[in-house]
Structures are given as structure tokens and as C-alpha cells.
Design a protein around this motif. Structure first.
Motif, mmCIF file in Angstrom:
data_model
loop_
_atom_site.group_PDB
_atom_site.id
_atom_site.type_symbol
_atom_site.label_atom_id
_atom_site.label_comp_id
_atom_site.label_asym_id
_atom_site.label_seq_id
_atom_site.Cartn_x
_atom_site.Cartn_y
_atom_site.Cartn_z
ATOM 1 N N THR A 1 44.366 36.851 40.314
ATOM 2 C CA THR A 1 44.650 37.373 41.482
ATOM 3 C C THR A 1 43.135 37.672 41.773
ATOM 4 O OG1 THR A 1 44.755 39.590 40.390
ATOM 5 C CG2 THR A 1 47.047 38.269 41.170
ATOM 6 N N SER A 2 42.849 37.806 43.103
ATOM 7 C CA SER A 2 41.529 38.107 43.615
ATOM 8 C C SER A 2 41.310 39.213 44.361
ATOM 9 C CB SER A 2 40.708 36.868 44.134
ATOM 10 O OG SER A 2 41.521 36.358 44.963
ATOM 11 N N ASP A 3 40.359 39.819 44.535
ATOM 12 C CA ASP A 3 39.851 40.929 45.484
ATOM 13 C C ASP A 3 38.514 40.509 45.801
ATOM 14 O OD1 ASP A 3 39.375 43.103 47.222
ATOM 15 O OD2 ASP A 3 39.828 44.350 45.537
ATOM 16 N N GLY A 4 38.205 39.901 47.007
ATOM 17 C CA GLY A 4 36.806 39.394 47.565
ATOM 18 C C GLY A 4 36.331 38.535 46.302
ATOM 19 N N LYS A 5 35.030 39.086 45.847
ATOM 20 C CA LYS A 5 34.613 38.209 44.691
ATOM 21 C C LYS A 5 35.119 38.563 43.225
ATOM 22 C CE LYS A 5 30.311 37.719 47.017
ATOM 23 N NZ LYS A 5 28.632 37.822 46.912
ATOM 24 N N LYS A 6 35.961 39.292 43.145
ATOM 25 C CA LYS A 6 36.411 39.591 41.803
ATOM 26 C C LYS A 6 37.777 38.936 41.649
ATOM 27 C CE LYS A 6 34.596 44.449 41.649
ATOM 28 N NZ LYS A 6 34.785 45.987 41.605
ATOM 29 N N ILE A 7 37.793 38.379 40.529
ATOM 30 C CA ILE A 7 38.768 37.303 39.892
ATOM 31 C C ILE A 7 39.648 38.235 38.705
ATOM 32 C CG2 ILE A 7 39.445 35.315 39.205
ATOM 33 C CD1 ILE A 7 36.923 34.229 40.837
ATOM 34 N N TYR A 8 40.721 38.513 38.920
ATOM 35 C CA TYR A 8 41.474 39.127 37.542
ATOM 36 C C TYR A 8 42.229 38.246 36.945
ATOM 37 C CZ TYR A 8 40.117 43.752 40.085
ATOM 38 O OH TYR A 8 39.360 44.750 40.476
ATOM 39 N N LEU A 9 41.669 37.826 35.901
ATOM 40 C CA LEU A 9 42.365 36.886 34.953
ATOM 41 C C LEU A 9 43.950 37.358 34.561
ATOM 42 C CD1 LEU A 9 39.713 35.812 32.498
ATOM 43 C CD2 LEU A 9 40.303 34.775 34.434
ATOM 44 N N ASN A 10 44.968 36.241 34.668
ATOM 45 C CA ASN A 10 46.247 36.722 34.109
ATOM 46 C C ASN A 10 46.258 37.273 32.691
ATOM 47 O OD1 ASN A 10 49.134 35.506 33.122
ATOM 48 N ND2 ASN A 10 49.320 36.131 35.200
ATOM 49 N N GLU A 11 46.871 38.415 32.442
ATOM 50 C CA GLU A 11 46.934 38.920 31.169
ATOM 51 C C GLU A 11 47.823 38.185 30.460
ATOM 52 O OE1 GLU A 11 47.537 43.479 29.141
ATOM 53 O OE2 GLU A 11 47.747 43.097 31.409
#
Length: 752
Positions: free
Chosen positions: A235-245
Motif C-alpha cells: 500500500t502507498s501513501d504519497g512517496k511512502k510504500i508499505y510492504l505487505n507484511e
């Protein structure tokens, strides 16, 4: 032909366990300034983009742990245009999975075959930045040809804390790699140096993205599959990309060296000399740090007597050494490390033991201190309190609409306390607050000009000078011309002049200055009398506030005459107010500035220590005079003896021996402590970030709660029990000034 730019991937998710107690899970070493005023991650970005725009590097990709998201944001504000993405790991899985996730992200957003990728840790120190860039350009040639290029640091000493690369035959600018070898013992390291073919493994790699994808698929296929899936399902929030846990947590915890480099055959090493150091131990930091004549390094509030060859860092409180040699002492928060030099590689064992047996946190010991928050998180809370709560509250309840001027104080429920007096200094302080607020864009319904007119018409005497007290109806109650009151009139008018440029404010200020010079100035002994009655005791306090007013007028106008007046008071501080034997600020004197023998002779107010620190740092900036040694001594005494260990609050009073004489804690000393910490931080002293945030949290959690929004609980007893029965309006000056200083610090806005 257009040059292919290199995509830097900065690995910043490490825990930095060997730099405990400063480096902890909530704030690892890469987020600390260890060698200068830049944190390691900021220094890494600095060297990539010291030329803006860079001709060598494209936008960077950062890989960090998801728990560091806010830290990344707060420390990379200056580099927003240079960052393409921040990949956030849901679990710590070492550099192998981190590299795989970065390559998987590049696969989805770049051309694999045309993209050169540079992997570099965020915790290195490189002195020669130009050499670093040149070596990267040199290595790019072999990387374009399909080699994975590692950069081997030419060693200048036998080092047991680094891994080594055994280089082989030369091939153009690079060498073949015969072997990656583990950290050696000292005897083996000495053999490596004598051999001449061994280089330090710097953990910096350069390659084509498609080459590394193929290596990942071949040498760690399971990790690659999970890392790629974690990017696809991120998932992403602007430039931040949260890898799938779910996917990423299945990756093996393994380094790049073990997973790929030791297995691949298409590896080249480029020997480099660029002043490289791995900031991996306190011994290494000690080696790099500046030292005094005794080979000591002292960071923070350190007193060193007859000590040699020691590195001492005090990030909170005072650390003193007497007759010690070759020690490393680190005081951070509630934790202390004492190590013999040469043994700090073993600090990692302490971190491991703490992980198995956690200790209680500072907030459990001092509930009033609250939990740690980074300054950017607190900034919005502070700004909201000021502009959404406090200013509207005092604009509505703090003005005396019937008799003019302002109210003296309120009941704890916010209703008016019907006193039979009103201090003129409170009116002057509120003029300051509302004027300063207007410079920040506040549009509240307060007619500051009418307050100034009330001050001038009702408070100024025909024979000169402002009175001390009004009656409730605005008539004169006490016509004492007090120096302290005149000082606050000057301060309020200075800030009104800044926001309006109104010559009316300047005219009132000029006649106030004339009165001070003609009637209060002591042309025999120096300084100023307390008031026209010439009391037997003289005080340093009114001089402190005159200094504040003179500095404000100098800042607003640039006129040298105000700085000259400020310099006279600073000279008094150096010759009379500051007690060099006890490191204390003397409050009361005889008329000739000799020490008094009365009951007030040994009173010390820690809050005034903090207040003087803030003013002296401010004066130093305007007058270009170094007063940091005196500031550090004032701080050392105030921090050591002036803070209640039960509550974490600043005492109202102690004596020159450091014994508490007034164990209560008013609100204003806490605000002055905050201002002092910010000033010392901006002076370049390290270790004040935590103190600043804790000071703000203390105000919110104790003094700004349990009362109407925008108000304060003004005093607590020694056990942390609230004892104030009113809300004094005069405190707003202290809280407002401290919080605007905090916003200037946290938001980087020097115009506040």
C-alpha cells in the motif's frame, strides 16, 4: 551521449545496537547527529546531492523500518525533491530482503537493463565527498558491463570490527574478488594489512538492476519471491510504500553478503580511498571526534578534571570525571554506559541482554514527563494550542472591557477573579503576546493599539515613568516606578513596532528609555536601580528583562544603541551576577553590587538560570560573542540541583549549595527550561532533542491539563499535586514565548 544516472538505494533500517544507549529501537543511530550537527541519514543524502541538481545521481530510494516512518519524514524535509520513494519494511529482515524489495520496486518503475543501482548504508561517514562521487562514476563503467561492483576501502590500520575483501587480478579500474572474509582477530588483521591484497568491506554495491534481479532469483529465490510479492501487494501513501507484511515477514533474516555476494561470480571490487568510516562503535566515533589537549572529547554538559584520552557524551544532565583515563562514557536518557576504550564492540551484548530483560521506561518513572514524541509531531499540537485554544481564550476572557486594559487572573473554572489591583506589567506582557501573535498571522479580535493607548494614558506619570499597580477601575493604586515594569513596557512595544511599524510605539519606548536613563540608571556603580525609592537590595532580575527588551529592539530596528545597552548588562552578568565559584546566578546585592549578607543572599532560582541561558545565546548571536562556557555552567547547576527528581519539574528555588528551599514548581520555570534547551541545541550542542520534546510534553501533561482549554495550572507541590487556586494572566508571556521558540525549532522557521 546522455550519461546514465545512478539510482541510490539507502538502507536505513538498522538497529545500531553497538551504539547503545544513544541508539535505541525507537531512534537508531542513523537518526542521531554523532560527528557534527547532521544526522547520519542526512549526511548520506548530503553527499549524494551536494551538487543540486546532481549530474551523477537520480532521485533516491530509502528503505527503512515502518516504525521509523515519522523519523524519516522529519529528517528528510530538506530533500523532498531528491527522494523518489521510501520503502517501509513491516519487519526487520536484514540487508538481503531489503535489497530484494528495492530491486522489485525498481522493476515496476524503471527499465531494469538501463538502470544502475547503488546500494549504500545510511550509517557511514565519508570525509572526501568528491572522491566518493568520482569512485561511483568509475564503478559505473564495470556495472554497465554486467558486473556487481563492490567498493573496497584501502585499510590504514588492522581493524577487527570490519569484514574484508581479498582482491585478485586487476581488470581495468577494478579487481577480481577472490573471497569475502569475516571480521578477523587482531593477529589475522595484521597479516591482512601486511599482505596488501585485503580491503575493508564497505557494504556499498553498484549494479544494473536486471543483473541483481537475476542474482536474487538464482541465489535466494524464496526471498526474491516473497519480497517481490510484498511490493506488488504493498500500500502507498504519497512517496511512502508499505510492504505487505504477510509476504515480507516470510523472508529469511540474512545479509546481502551471505545471500548474494559470496555466491556470485560476476563480482568486481574497486579499491577506494575517500575517508570512509563505518560508524559502528563508540570506539570508532571516539577515533574520529575532535579532541582537546588532553585527548578528551566532551559532548554536552561534561566536567573533566585531570582526565585523559576519554570520550564523554552527556545528552541529558551533567557527567563529571575526575582522574580517569581511556574511558568511554555515554549518558543518554535514563541510561548510562561506561566502557574501557577498545571494548565497545561488546556493547551489542548489552543490547541483547536488554532485549531479553527489558527495563522500565522514563515515563514509568516520571509519569508527568509523558511519552517521547518527535518535534514535528509535537509542532502541530503546540500550534493548535496556541492559535486554536490559548489566543482565542485570552482574547475573550483576558481583556477588561469595562475598565480597559487586561485582567490580572481568573478562577480555575475560567471566571474572572475580581482583584482590587492590576499590575501594569501584565498589560505590557499581553501587549507582547498579542503583537507577537499578529506577526505570525493571527487575526484575533484584539485591538492592541487600544491596549497601548490605555498603557500610555493611564499608566504614564506626568513626571515620567510607568506606574506599578492600577486599581480595578483603571486608576492609579501604586505609582512606584519599578525598573522591571519599564522593561516589560519596552518589550511589548518592540513587538508591536515589529508588526505595525507604528512610530507611536517607538515614541513611547523612547520616552521610557529616557526615564530609565535619567532616573533609574546608576552612573556610579553601573546597572539600574530597582525603582525610584532606591531600596537597600538590588536585583539581577530587572536587568535580565531589560536585556530581553534591548535585544528585541536591536532585532527589530538594527540600531546599534540597543546592542550597546545589552552589552552593558552582559558585562554586569560576567562581573557580578554570575558566581564562577558555584556556577550560580546571584539574585540580590547591596547597592554597590557587593554580595548581601541578608536572608536572600544564597537564593538561587533555577528558572532564571534557564532564562539567562536563552538570553545569553540570543545576545551571542547578535553581538558575535561566545558566552557558551557560562551557559553550560548555568545549565550544569540548574540540571543537577534545580529539578525535582520525583516529578521532573524545575524547582521554584534552591540555595547555592543546591539544596531545595522552595520545592514547589511553577509553570514559568518549565517554559524557560524549554527555551534554554532550544537555544543550546541551536548553538550546536548535541543531545537536546530529547530534552526539548520532554519539556513540551511535561507542559502539556501537567500544566496545560485539568484547566479550561487555553489556560494553565500554574503551580504544583513537590509531590506533583496541583496547588494553584487561580490562573494568572502573566504566565501567558512565558508559555507563548516558549512555544513560539519551539515552533521555530521544530518547523525550521526562523521568522517566528
Amino acid at each position: 551521449m546522455k550519461k546514465t544516472k545512478i539510482v541510490p538505494v539507502i538502507l536505513s533500517g538498522g538497529a545500531g545496537q553497538r551504539l547503545w544507549p544513544l541508539s535505541i529501537q525507537e531512534r537508531p543511530k542513523q537518526f542521531h547527529p554523532l560527528l557534527n550537527d547532521r544526522t547520519l541519514i542526512q549526511a548520506t543524502l548530503d553527499r549524494l546531492y551536494f551538487n543540486d541538481p546532481s549530474e551523477v545521481f537520480s532521485k533516491a530510494i530509502l528503505v527503512a523500518n515502518s516504525s521509523q516512518s515519522d523519523l524519516i519524514s522529519s529528517q528528510t524535509n530538506d530533500f523532498l525533491e531528491m527522494i523518489d520513494a521510501v520503502i517501509l519494511e513491516p519487519a526487520i529482515r536484514n540487508t538481503g530482503p531489503a535489497l530484494a524489495a528495492a530491486v522489485a520496486h525498481i522493476q515496476r518503475n524503471y527499465s531494469l537493463q538501463e538502470t544502475l543501482v547503488l546500494i549504500l548504508p545510511a550509517d557511514h561517514h565519508i570525509q572526501d565527498v568528491e572522491a566518493f562521487v568520482n569512485y561511483m562514476e568509475t564503478g559505473a563503467k564495470a556495472a554497465k558491463d554486467g558486473f556487481i561492483v563492490t567498493f573496497g576501502i584501502m585499510p590504514d590500520r588492522p581493524e577487527t570490527g570490519y569484514g574484508y575483501i581479498k582482491s585478485g587480478a586487476e581488470s581495468g579500474d577494478t579487481n577480481d574478488v577472490e573471497a569475502f572474509v569475516e571480521k578477523p582477530d587482531l593477529a589475522t588483521a595484521e597479516k591482512y594489512i601486511a599482505d596488501g591484497r585485503y580491503l575493508w568491506n564497505g557494504g556499498i554495491f553498484l549494479f544494473r538492476a536486471d543483473v541483481m534481479k537475476e542474482a536474487c532469483n538464482r541465489f535466494m529465490p524464496d526471498i526474491w519471491a516473497q519480497a517481490e510479492s510484498s511490493v506488488i501487494d504493498a500500500t502507498s501513501d504519497g512517496k511512502k510504500i508499505y510492504l505487505n507484511e504477510a509476504h515480507y515477514s516470510k523472508c529469511e533474516n540474512i545479509s546481502i553478503d551471505y545471500s548474494v555476494m559470496e555466491k556470485a561470480k560476476n563480482i568486481k571490487v574497486l579499491p577506494v580511498q575517500m575517508g570512509w568510516n563505518d560508524i559502528g562503535s563508540w570506539d570508532e566515533i571516539r577515533r574520529l571526534a575532535l579532541k582537546d589537549a588532553g585527548e578528551n572529547t566532551s559532548i554536552g554538559d561534561v566536567i573533566s578534571i585531570d582526565s585523559k584520552g576519554s570520550y564523554v557524551r552527556a545528552d541529558r544532565g551533567v557527567v563529571a570525571t575526575i582522574g580517569v583515563d581511556d574511558l568511554i562514557i555515554i549518558s543518554s536518557g535514563d541510561n548510562l554506559l561506561i566502557s574501557k576504550s577498545g571494548r565497545t564492540q561488546d556493547v551489542k551484548k548489552i543490547s541483547a541482554e536488554l532485549a531479553e530483560s527489558p527495563r522500565c521506561s522514563p515515563s514509568e518513572k516520571h509519569p508527568g514527563a509523558g511519552t517521547m514524541s518527535s518535534s514535528p509531531q509535537l509542532a502541530q499540537r503546540v500550534r493548535s494550542w496556541l492559535f486554536d485554544e490559548a489566543l482565542p481564550y485570552w482574547a475573550a476572557r483576558g481583556l477588561d472591557d469595562i475598565n480597559g486594559g487586561v485582567v490580572e487572573r481568573l478562577h480555575l473554572d475560567g471566571s474572572l477573579k475580581p482583584d482590587n489591583y492590576k499590575r501594569l506589567r501584565v498589560l505590557a506582557r499581553q501587549i507582547y503576546v498579542f503583537s507577537h501573535a499578529q506577526t505570525l498571522g493571527w487575526k484575533g479580535d484584539v485591538d492592541v493599539l487600544s491596549l497601548i493607548n490605555h498603557l500610555d494614558l493611564k499608566g504614564w506619570l506626568p513626571e515620567g515613568g510607568f506606574i506599578h499597580l492600577f486599581n480595578r477601575d483603571g486608576t492609579i493604586k501604586d505609582d512606584t516606578r519599578d525598573c522591571y515594569d519599564q522593561a516589560f513596557v519596552l518589550l511589548g512595544l518592540a513587538w508591536n513596532f515589529r508588526v505595525t511599524g507604528d512610530e507611536h510605539s517607538r515614541r513611547i519606548a523612547n520616552k521610557t528609555l529616557d526615564f530609565i536613563d535619567d532616573r533609574l540608571k546608576d552612573n556610579i556603580h553601573g546597572g539600574y536601580h530597582e525603582n525610584l525609592n532606591r531600596p537597600s537590595l538590588r536585583g539581577s532580575n530587572c536587568h535580565m528583562h531589560l536585556l530581553e527588551a534591548f535585544l528585541a529592539w536591536n532585532e527589530m530596528t538594527g540600531e546599534e544603541r540597543f546592542l550597546e545597552r545589552a552589552s552593558e548588562i552582559v558585562e554586569l552578568f560576567q562581573t557580578h551576577f554570575f558566581d564562577a565559584d558555584t556556577w550560580t546566578l546571584t539574585e540580590f546585592f547591596e547597592e554597590d553590587w557587593s554580595l548581601t549578607c541578608g536572608p536572600n543572599a544564597r537564593i538561587v532560582m533555577p528558572g532564571h538560570h534557564f532564562e539567562w541561558i536563552w538570553l545569553l545565546v540570543k545576545y551571542s548571536g547578535q553581538a558575535k560573542q561566545d558566552l557558551l562556557p557560562e551557559c553550560r555552567k548555568l545549565l550544569a547547576f540548574a540540571q543537577t540541583f534545580g529539578i525535582n527528581p520525583k516529578t521532573g519539574m524545575v524547582y521554584d528555588g534552591v540555595d547555592k549549595d543546591g539544596l531545595p528551599v522552595d520545592t514547589n514548581s511553577r509553570c514559568w520555570p518549565q517554559t524557560e527550561a524549554l527555551k534554554a534547551y532550544i537555544a543550546l541545541h541551536q548553538s550546536g550542542l548535541p543531545g537536546f532533542d530529547e530534552r526539548i520534546d520532554l519539556a513540551v510534553e511535561l507542559l502539556f501533561n501537567r500544566f496545560l491539563t485539568g484547566v479550561p482549554k487555553g489556560a494553565w495550572m500554574d503551580q504544583f507541590d513537590s509531590n506533583g499535586k496541583p496547588i494553584a487556586d487561580t490562573i494568572p494572566a502573566s504566565t501567558f508571556y512565558h508559555v507563548f514565548a516558549a512555544f513560539t521558540e519551539f515552533l521555530r525549532h521544530a518547523e525550521g522557521n526562523q521568522t517566528l
